[in-house]
Design an enzyme around this catalytic site. Sequence first.
Site, PDB file in Angstrom:
ATOM      1  N   LYS A  51       0.833  -1.211   0.000  1.00 10.33           N
ATOM      2  CA  LYS A  51       0.000   0.000   0.000  1.00 10.33           C
ATOM      3  C   LYS A  51       0.865   1.257   0.000  1.00 10.33           C
ATOM      4  O   LYS A  51       0.616   2.215  -0.737  1.00 10.33           O
ATOM      5  CB  LYS A  51      -0.913   0.007   1.224  1.00 10.33           C
ATOM      6  N   ALA A  68      -0.748   0.728   6.218  1.00 14.10           N
ATOM      7  CA  ALA A  68      -0.970  -0.216   7.320  1.00 14.10           C
ATOM      8  C   ALA A  68      -1.960  -1.295   6.890  1.00 14.10           C
ATOM      9  O   ALA A  68      -2.793  -1.077   6.013  1.00 14.10           O
ATOM     10  CB  ALA A  68      -1.499   0.517   8.551  1.00 14.10           C
ATOM     11  N   ASP A  69      -1.853  -2.449   7.518  1.00 15.75           N
ATOM     12  CA  ASP A  69      -2.795  -3.527   7.261  1.00 15.75           C
ATOM     13  C   ASP A  69      -2.970  -4.348   8.536  1.00 15.75           C
ATOM     14  O   ASP A  69      -1.991  -4.599   9.246  1.00 15.75           O
ATOM     15  CB  ASP A  69      -2.307  -4.431   6.129  1.00 15.75           C
ATOM     16  N   THR A  70      -4.211  -4.750   8.813  1.00 18.58           N
ATOM     17  CA  THR A  70      -4.519  -5.497  10.035  1.00 18.58           C
ATOM     18  C   THR A  70      -5.200  -6.814   9.695  1.00 18.58           C
ATOM     19  O   THR A  70      -6.083  -6.858   8.835  1.00 18.58           O
ATOM     20  CB  THR A  70      -5.460  -4.662  10.943  1.00 18.58           C
ATOM     21  N   GLY A 105       0.518  -4.517  10.487  1.00 18.81           N
ATOM     22  CA  GLY A 105       1.802  -4.173   9.876  1.00 18.81           C
ATOM     23  C   GLY A 105       1.775  -2.714   9.464  1.00 18.81           C
ATOM     24  O   GLY A 105       0.743  -2.214   9.008  1.00 18.81           O
TER      25      GLY A 105
END
Length: 198
Positions: A51, A68-70, A105
């Site tokens: 991203k 960010a990624d969850t 992350g």
Amino acid sequence: MEPVILASASPRRRELLQQAGISFEVRPSDAEETITKTEPSEIVEELSFLKCSDIAEKVRGDRVILGADTIVFFQGKVLGKPSTKQEAAEMLESLQGKTHEVYTGVTFIVRKGKHSEVHTFSEKTAVTFYPMNREEIRAYVESGEPMDKAGAYGIQGRFAVFVKEIRGDYNNVVGLPVSRLYQELKRAGIPGGGISHV
């Protein structure tokens, strides 16, 4: 300093950055989320980098770009956002009364002139739910709240009544470990960790 560019459309991440006082603007990434990793911490780091680098390629000038990624990780499986109400109910049924992990992350790219620095990290929080009966699960799914959230729940919303215990950073479960981010931005030499004092 120019505002941080947030490469995410998540309203939760926007709220967390606002709470922290970090000056930002939103430019969501539409990069294809291709996963090549298997460890949950590496998966979210890889997705956050995708991203972030997507938007970094599209903007000009000296900027800080943030991605960010969850994900929710339970019994060796990644639980993303449910695509149907049935899938949301199945996720909650599997998680109720048990403990799972939430991984976020984060990647930020600091660009100065022709030089770019990439910083990536991940944070893990363990979350334990109280047992839920089918009626509680059905009512929560019908509220619509689970449908855009990893693991089919929002810890900051109505689901709070089912959360028994958290070990780690609460904001990480919401979608951004903002305290760790602040420390990492400072360590990278970002003035005031990106916090605007205007």
